[in-house]
Design an enzyme around this catalytic site. Structure first.
Site, PDB file in Angstrom:
ATOM      1  N   THR A  17     -24.678 -17.611 -10.023  1.00  0.00           N
ATOM      2  CA  THR A  17     -25.882 -18.224 -10.590  1.00  0.00           C
ATOM      3  C   THR A  17     -27.084 -18.122  -9.657  1.00  0.00           C
ATOM      4  O   THR A  17     -28.184 -18.550 -10.011  1.00  0.00           O
ATOM      5  CB  THR A  17     -25.638 -19.702 -10.942  1.00  0.00           C
ATOM      6  N   LYS A  43     -21.353 -25.820 -11.716  1.00  0.00           N
ATOM      7  CA  LYS A  43     -21.889 -25.144 -12.895  1.00  0.00           C
ATOM      8  C   LYS A  43     -20.789 -24.538 -13.763  1.00  0.00           C
ATOM      9  O   LYS A  43     -21.055 -23.690 -14.615  1.00  0.00           O
ATOM     10  CB  LYS A  43     -22.897 -24.070 -12.467  1.00  0.00           C
ATOM     11  N   THR A  97     -23.605 -10.346   1.775  1.00  0.00           N
ATOM     12  CA  THR A  97     -24.529 -11.170   2.566  1.00  0.00           C
ATOM     13  C   THR A  97     -24.721 -10.628   3.976  1.00  0.00           C
ATOM     14  O   THR A  97     -23.767 -10.235   4.644  1.00  0.00           O
ATOM     15  CB  THR A  97     -23.991 -12.612   2.656  1.00  0.00           C
ATOM     16  N   GLU A  98     -25.977 -10.645   4.450  1.00  0.00           N
ATOM     17  CA  GLU A  98     -26.269 -10.277   5.839  1.00  0.00           C
ATOM     18  C   GLU A  98     -26.555 -11.536   6.654  1.00  0.00           C
ATOM     19  O   GLU A  98     -26.774 -12.612   6.104  1.00  0.00           O
ATOM     20  CB  GLU A  98     -27.468  -9.328   5.903  1.00  0.00           C
ATOM     21  N   GLU A 209     -23.391   6.043  12.984  1.00  0.00           N
ATOM     22  CA  GLU A 209     -24.653   5.781  13.666  1.00  0.00           C
ATOM     23  C   GLU A 209     -24.359   5.331  15.094  1.00  0.00           C
ATOM     24  O   GLU A 209     -23.206   5.048  15.449  1.00  0.00           O
ATOM     25  CB  GLU A 209     -25.476   4.722  12.930  1.00  0.00           C
ATOM     26  N   HIS A 247     -29.272  -1.929  12.302  1.00  0.00           N
ATOM     27  CA  HIS A 247     -28.111  -2.811  12.265  1.00  0.00           C
ATOM     28  C   HIS A 247     -27.870  -3.477  13.611  1.00  0.00           C
ATOM     29  O   HIS A 247     -28.204  -2.951  14.665  1.00  0.00           O
ATOM     30  CB  HIS A 247     -26.852  -2.016  11.878  1.00  0.00           C
TER      31      HIS A 247
END
Length: 288
Positions: A17, A43, A97-98, A209, A247
């Site tokens: 949500t 919810k 998520t970061e 990288e 990063h």
């Protein structure tokens, strides 16, 4: 065939949500992914784009028989979300998520692995088995079904490489964005092993990288255990030492983790390394 996800995977969206969770739940559903539900405490009983919302993961898994979850909750709540997913019986957890606190993630990963779950991420774009299932935030329209597996620490470089592969008529079996944080879930060696064992993957593209030694360890694994052709590009070839580039894990420290070292290790293992991502399709066509 593909690895990790296919058309039969049943997905729950944790944080459905919220702004990002809701948007990408609809996008994944539009792609054809089997989004069987989502969670948002308080919810339960609501619907999002026709997708049922549950209060808890335990109830959601009981009602839907889901096997995979994708997490969009704020960083401070990711630890609890991972542990709740693992405790409910989910076997594959993707963390988009970061900014997840490292110690939170270490504790949650340890718990999830003990419960028999695999994790991808955090701070990653997810994964896709083209034409079958998309679990993440990747632009599905640039992917096409095929026989090349893709592993990448960089989301945007994943898209660039795949765009060029698709334009060249080279489809993908599964593409996995593993994220660029210093501590993460499934990584190069885990996925190389899966692609090596996948009868419908003929070649592997590995995007690395600067920073850390994951690419060097992957090179050692490739040399001893991977018989399929591997192609690679290492980002950050002109990066200065001791400067973080993008990063959290992309930093050359005390002379280690440089692009030069990674390229040398990969080439010594028989990997074809290019200096531009756009050159990968031609190299694949020449060898596969």
């Amino acid at each position: 065939m593909s690895i990790l996800i296919d058309k039969n995977s049943k997905i729950l969206v944790q944080g459905i949500t919220g702004r990002d969770g809701g948007f990408h739940a609809s996008k994944m559903k539009e792609y054809g992914t089997r989004i069987v539900g989502g969670t948002s405490p308080g919810k339960g009983g609501a619907l999002h784009d026709g997708i049922p919302v549950f209060n808890t993961m335990t109830l959601a898994v009981k009602e839907t028989a889901a096997d995979t979850s994708i997490i969009f909750v704020p960083a401070a709540f990711v630890k609890d979300a991972i542990m709740e997913a693992a405790e409910s019986g989910i076997k594959l957890i993707i963390v988009i998520t970061e900014g997840v606190p490292t110690l939170d993630y270490i504790a949650a990963r340890h718990y999830a692995v003990a419960m028999g779950a695999r994790i991808i991420g955090p701070n990653c774009p997810g994964l896709i088995s083209p034409g079958k299932s998309l679990v993440g935030i990747m632009p599905g329209n640039i992917f096409t079904p095929g026989r090349t597996g893709v592993i990448s620490r960089s989301g945007t470089l994943t898209y660039e490489v795949v765009y060029n592969l698709t334009r060249a008529g080279i489809g993908q079996s599964t593409a996995v964005g593993i994220g660029g944080d210093p501590v993460a879930g499934l990584y190069y060696i885990d996925l190389l092993q899966m692609f090596q064992g996948d009868p419908d993957t003929d070649s592997i593209v590995m995007i690395g990288e600067i920073g850390g030694d994951a690419e060097e360890r992957a090179a050692a694994f490739i040399k001893d255990h991977v018989t399929k052709p591997v192609f690679s590009f290492i980002a950050g070839q002109t990066a200065p030492a001791d400067k973080r580039m993008g990063h959290a894990g992309a930093i050359i420290s005390s002379g280690t983790g440089s692009a030069r070292e990674k390229i040398a290790a990969l080439e010594a293992a028989g990997v074809t390394v290019v200096d531009e991502p756009a050159k990968i399709p031609a190299k694949i066509k020449a060898l596969v």
